[in-house]
Scaffold this active site. Structure first.
Site, PDB file in Angstrom:
ATOM      1  N   GLU A 278       0.842  -1.212   0.000  1.00 35.63           N
ATOM      2  CA  GLU A 278       0.000   0.000   0.000  1.00 35.63           C
ATOM      3  C   GLU A 278       0.869   1.251   0.000  1.00 35.63           C
ATOM      4  OE1 GLU A 278      -3.224  -0.245  -0.623  1.00 35.63           O
ATOM      5  OE2 GLU A 278      -2.786  -2.384  -0.615  1.00 35.63           O
ATOM      6  N   TRP A 281       1.755   1.741  -3.468  1.00 42.44           N
ATOM      7  CA  TRP A 281       0.685   2.359  -4.283  1.00 42.44           C
ATOM      8  C   TRP A 281       0.741   3.879  -4.136  1.00 42.44           C
ATOM      9  CZ3 TRP A 281      -2.358   0.837  -8.113  1.00 42.44           C
ATOM     10  CH2 TRP A 281      -2.635  -0.527  -8.266  1.00 42.44           C
ATOM     11  N   TRP A 310     -20.749  10.876 -20.082  1.00 42.25           N
ATOM     12  CA  TRP A 310     -21.127  11.042 -18.671  1.00 42.25           C
ATOM     13  C   TRP A 310     -22.477  11.738 -18.581  1.00 42.25           C
ATOM     14  CZ3 TRP A 310     -18.046   7.945 -16.296  1.00 42.25           C
ATOM     15  CH2 TRP A 310     -16.690   7.868 -16.623  1.00 42.25           C
ATOM     16  N   ASN A 345     -10.725   2.223   2.610  1.00 46.05           N
ATOM     17  CA  ASN A 345     -10.309   2.060   1.213  1.00 46.05           C
ATOM     18  C   ASN A 345     -11.267   1.208   0.390  1.00 46.05           C
ATOM     19  OD1 ASN A 345      -8.373   2.208  -1.056  1.00 46.05           O
ATOM     20  ND2 ASN A 345      -8.171   0.012  -0.647  1.00 46.05           N
ATOM     21  N   TRP A 363     -16.292  10.915 -13.203  1.00 42.14           N
ATOM     22  CA  TRP A 363     -15.465  10.636 -12.022  1.00 42.14           C
ATOM     23  C   TRP A 363     -14.896  11.921 -11.426  1.00 42.14           C
ATOM     24  CZ3 TRP A 363     -10.394  12.185 -12.682  1.00 42.14           C
ATOM     25  CH2 TRP A 363      -9.954  12.352 -14.004  1.00 42.14           C
ATOM     26  N   TRP A 386      -9.675   7.389  -8.136  1.00 40.93           N
ATOM     27  CA  TRP A 386     -10.869   7.656  -8.952  1.00 40.93           C
ATOM     28  C   TRP A 386     -10.707   7.124 -10.364  1.00 40.93           C
ATOM     29  CZ3 TRP A 386     -15.780   8.649  -8.065  1.00 40.93           C
ATOM     30  CH2 TRP A 386     -16.128   9.001  -6.764  1.00 40.93           C
TER      31      TRP A 386
HETATM   32  C1  LIG Z   1     -11.504   6.691  -5.003  1.00 36.17           C
HETATM   33  C2  LIG Z   1     -10.320   6.696  -4.071  1.00 36.17           C
HETATM   34  C3  LIG Z   1      -9.857   7.911  -3.566  1.00 36.17           C
HETATM   35  C4  LIG Z   1      -8.754   7.927  -2.691  1.00 36.17           C
HETATM   36  N1  LIG Z   1      -8.300   9.146  -2.220  1.00 36.17           N
HETATM   37  C5  LIG Z   1      -7.207   9.188  -1.404  1.00 36.17           C
HETATM   38  C6  LIG Z   1      -6.706  10.424  -0.929  1.00 36.17           C
HETATM   39  O1  LIG Z   1      -7.201  11.502  -1.251  1.00 36.17           O
HETATM   40  N2  LIG Z   1      -5.634  10.388  -0.069  1.00 36.17           N
HETATM   41  C7  LIG Z   1      -5.041   9.209   0.298  1.00 36.17           C
HETATM   42  O2  LIG Z   1      -4.072   9.236   1.079  1.00 36.17           O
HETATM   43  N3  LIG Z   1      -5.476   8.035  -0.175  1.00 36.17           N
HETATM   44  C8  LIG Z   1      -6.548   7.981  -1.008  1.00 36.17           C
HETATM   45  N4  LIG Z   1      -7.004   6.771  -1.459  1.00 36.17           N
HETATM   46  C9  LIG Z   1      -6.245   5.551  -1.126  1.00 36.17           C
HETATM   47  C10 LIG Z   1      -6.688   4.816   0.153  1.00 36.17           C
HETATM   48  O3  LIG Z   1      -8.062   4.626   0.155  1.00 36.17           O
HETATM   49  C11 LIG Z   1      -6.279   5.531   1.429  1.00 36.17           C
HETATM   50  O4  LIG Z   1      -4.909   5.866   1.384  1.00 36.17           O
HETATM   51  C12 LIG Z   1      -6.497   4.647   2.656  1.00 36.17           C
HETATM   52  O5  LIG Z   1      -7.845   4.286   2.760  1.00 36.17           O
HETATM   53  C13 LIG Z   1      -6.044   5.383   3.898  1.00 36.17           C
HETATM   54  O6  LIG Z   1      -6.327   4.642   5.043  1.00 36.17           O
HETATM   55  P1  LIG Z   1      -5.158   4.034   5.940  1.00 36.17           P
HETATM   56  O7  LIG Z   1      -4.193   5.100   6.299  1.00 36.17           O
HETATM   57  O8  LIG Z   1      -5.816   3.291   7.044  1.00 36.17           O
HETATM   58  O9  LIG Z   1      -4.466   3.038   4.928  1.00 36.17           O
HETATM   59  P2  LIG Z   1      -3.517   1.717   5.092  1.00 36.17           P
HETATM   60  O10 LIG Z   1      -4.296   0.614   4.546  1.00 36.17           O
HETATM   61  O11 LIG Z   1      -3.082   1.608   6.517  1.00 36.17           O
HETATM   62  O12 LIG Z   1      -2.328   2.059   4.148  1.00 36.17           O
HETATM   63  C14 LIG Z   1      -1.143   2.753   4.584  1.00 36.17           C
HETATM   64  C15 LIG Z   1      -0.896   3.966   3.725  1.00 36.17           C
HETATM   65  O13 LIG Z   1      -0.638   3.603   2.377  1.00 36.17           O
HETATM   66  C16 LIG Z   1      -1.194   4.583   1.490  1.00 36.17           C
HETATM   67  N5  LIG Z   1      -2.206   3.939   0.647  1.00 36.17           N
HETATM   68  C17 LIG Z   1      -3.001   2.912   0.985  1.00 36.17           C
HETATM   69  N6  LIG Z   1      -3.771   2.539  -0.056  1.00 36.17           N
HETATM   70  C18 LIG Z   1      -3.459   3.375  -1.061  1.00 36.17           C
HETATM   71  C19 LIG Z   1      -3.913   3.501  -2.413  1.00 36.17           C
HETATM   72  N7  LIG Z   1      -4.835   2.690  -2.941  1.00 36.17           N
HETATM   73  N8  LIG Z   1      -3.394   4.491  -3.175  1.00 36.17           N
HETATM   74  C20 LIG Z   1      -2.439   5.322  -2.684  1.00 36.17           C
HETATM   75  N9  LIG Z   1      -1.976   5.239  -1.420  1.00 36.17           N
HETATM   76  C21 LIG Z   1      -2.471   4.276  -0.622  1.00 36.17           C
HETATM   77  C22 LIG Z   1      -1.811   5.667   2.357  1.00 36.17           C
HETATM   78  O14 LIG Z   1      -0.862   6.699   2.524  1.00 36.17           O
HETATM   79  C23 LIG Z   1      -2.072   4.937   3.659  1.00 36.17           C
HETATM   80  O15 LIG Z   1      -2.095   5.780   4.787  1.00 36.17           O
HETATM   81  C24 LIG Z   1      -8.103   6.719  -2.336  1.00 36.17           C
HETATM   82  C25 LIG Z   1      -8.591   5.511  -2.855  1.00 36.17           C
HETATM   83  C26 LIG Z   1      -9.689   5.499  -3.710  1.00 36.17           C
HETATM   84  C27 LIG Z   1     -10.183   4.185  -4.246  1.00 36.17           C
END
Ligand SMILES: Cc1cc2nc3c(=O)[nH]c(=O)nc-3n(C[C@H](O)[C@H](O)[C@H](O)COP(=O)(O)OP(=O)(O)OC[C@H]3O[C@@H](n4cnc5c(N)ncnc54)[C@H](O)[C@@H]3O)c2cc1C
Length: 476
Positions: A278, A281, A310, A345, A363, A386
């Site tokens: 993650e 990502w 859209w 997420n 989107w 997105w």
């Molecule tokens: C439509 C959509 C919009 C999103 N918008 C954002 C946003 O504005 N800001 C944001 O930080 N994340 C975003 N995410 C990614 C992800 O959902 C969040 O980072 C995550 O839910 C944060 O929760 P956590 O800290 O508990 O994550 P954990 O699961 O604990 O992951 C650890 C860290 O990894 C990073 N991470 C995790 N998943 C992703 C991912 N898919 N893409 C990029 N980084 C990731 C984050 O920095 C997160 O804090 C988005 C995902 C989707 C599908």
């Protein structure tokens, strides 16, 4: 005199630019308040509030280091070069240090500042800090930025094995400068202070962030692979707001993960390796932002998808935004976002796909609404998420794969605990009825009918994507 210009890196531990500045000599710190710019970027009030609270905590940490924190206003970033130039002149700054930021506007701002401070005889040095690996340092054999996550991940892991980035300790205090620090404002124009319940969920400052990381790695990290998709469980780290505002660095996260996995990056505990994925990502989408700047301009990564027809459906958009679509998992997720500034997420993917596929609404509407409400709003991750969900992005979900919100609900919230937390009106429904309440249950609970038929809307989305012009036009 050196200047450290803080932006989204509000911490003293493991801060590359701060450490570099203090190594060079006496240092002053600066933060710019840019409410107009933050509004232009759709930043959420909850995020701005966390930024200011983090800044307050940072001011305390800097005081211990005898580094005065100056606060200036550059309402929009166009004003930043003049503000910095004035400061360089006033304090005889020889070098401005800042940690790299990756959007187009951020890059343009920094270039303009570097040019203008040069006229005052000051240098501008940027440092790698927000990412583990610098964009451009990992490229495909043909020299372009990776578009496929699995290939990017492999290259990252190879690089990190060879040269794992180290964490810097907090720097030693410098001699007092005799310059007074400025007070940190509690709020700025245009951004309402969120309610206390929301603020209490997100204690500010790097110490709070490090404690949260430690607790997650002690208690949850090893179970992450099994728990991460269950929104009713506290299975993910909830560190994203701290990473977004820079109260925590990705290196600190990586180190905590390695420490709990005997130093193994790509093997060992499955929870740890999937959490590291993650973090990668996060890395991936920031590299995409630099490599394919059109995504910074609200353009689809795959240009041919700009032709998707859209729908203009303001009532359906409002129902989605306000959590009254009649699909309990979607509505619970949207209410979680409004109440906490954060969304799980799995649910971000489900609600994003529902908006862009079942409702066939652009989107970009969802991307903007998320930014306006997320406490962890991040251009790269939000845009990436997105575009992934809408099948317009790099390495996106194939256009013919749609999540069914009812099936997702049964699978990831089987007992309905998450739904009941956010939709108390459905609190009496049993685990069979809660995912798709019967018409009678809806009437009794005063819960709306579904705003869309899932099968018909699925067929409509598939037809819209099937009819697109061929993707060849997307080649770079
Ligand atoms: C439509 C959509 C919009 C999103 N918008 C954002 C946003 O504005 N800001 C944001 O930080 N994340 C975003 N995410 C990614 C992800 O959902 C969040 O980072 C995550 O839910 C944060 O929760 P956590 O800290 O508990 O994550 P954990 O699961 O604990 O992951 C650890 C860290 O990894 C990073 N991470 C995790 N998943 C992703 C991912 N898919 N893409 C990029 N980084 C990731 C984050 O920095 C997160 O804090 C988005 C995902 C989707 C599908």
């Amino acid at each position: 005199m050196q200047l450290i210009w803080f932006r989204n890196d509000l911490r003293v531990h493991d801060n590359t630019a701060l450490t570099a500045a203090l190594e060079q000599g006496p240092t002053l710190a600066l933060f710019l308040l840019s409410p107009q710019q933050w509004q232009a970027h759709d930043e959420a009030p909850a995020k701005i509030d966390l930024r200011l609270r983090n800044l307050q905590a940072l001011a305390g940490e800097l005081q211990q280091l005898n580094v005065p924190l100056l606060i200036r206003t550059a309402d929009s970033w166009a004003a930043a070069p003049a503000v910095l130039a004035r400061l360089c002149h006033q304090y005889r700054i020889t070098l401005v240090h800042a940690n790299e930021e990756y959007g187009l506007d951020e890059a343009a701002r920094d270039e303009a500042v570097a040019r203008q401070v040069a006229e005052q005889g000051a240098g501008f040095r940027s440092h790698l800090d927000q990412l583990l690996l610098r964009p451009g340092s990992l490229l495909t054999r043909s020299g372009s930025y990776f578009k496929v996550f699995s290939q990017f991940r492999k290259a990252c892991l190879q690089q990190l094995q060879l040269a794992p980035p180290s964490c810097l300790p907090a720097p030693a205090a410098q001699q007092a400068t005799g310059i007074d620090a400025d007070p940190v404002p509690a709020s700025v124009t245009g951004f309402a202070t969120p309610d206390q319940a929301l603020r209490d969920l997100w204690p500010a400052g790097e110490q709070a962030a490090r404690q949260r990381l430690q607790r997650f790695s002690d208690e949850r990290l090893h179970g992450y692979a099994e728990q991460r998709d269950l929104p009713a469980e506290p299975g993910t780290s909830q560190l994203s707001p701290y990473l977004a505002t820079g109260a925590l660095s990705p290196r600190q996260c990586l180190h905590a993960a390695l420490m709990s996995n005997q130093g193994e990056l790509d093997s060992g505990n499955a929870g740890v390796t999937s959490w590291i994925d993650e973090l990668l990502w996060r890395e991936f989408y920031k590299h995409i932002l630099v490599g394919y700047p059109r995504v910074s301009r609200h353009r689809a990564f795959r240009p041919h998808t700009e032709a998707v027809p859209w729908r203009h459906a303001p009532d359906e958009l409002a129902a989605w935004q306000q959590g009254r679509t009649g699909f309990p998992l979607i509505d619970a997720a949207m209410r979680q976002l409004l109440a906490t500034g954060w969304m799980h997420n799995r649910l971000r993917m489900v609600v994003a796909m529902f908006l862009s596929k079942n409702l066939l609404i652009d989107w970009r509407e969802g991307e903007r609404y998320f930014m306006q409400h997320l406490i962890d709003g991040d251009l790269a991750a939000n845009n990436g998420g997105w575009q992934w969900s809408a099948s317009t992005g790099t390495d996106a979900v194939p256009w013919f794969r749609l999540f069914n919100p009812v099936t997702q609900s049964r699978r990831f919230d089987p007992s309905g605990h998450f739904i009941k937390r956010w939709l108390p009106e459905l609190g009496e429904l049993d685990r069979h009825d809660i995912h798709e309440p019967s018409p009678l249950s809806r009437m009794l609970c005063d819960y709306p009918a579904p705003i869309v038929d899932l099968a018909e809307s699925r067929a409509r989305a598939l037809a819209a994507f099937r009819d697109l012009p061929p993707a060849e036009a997307d080649q770079e």
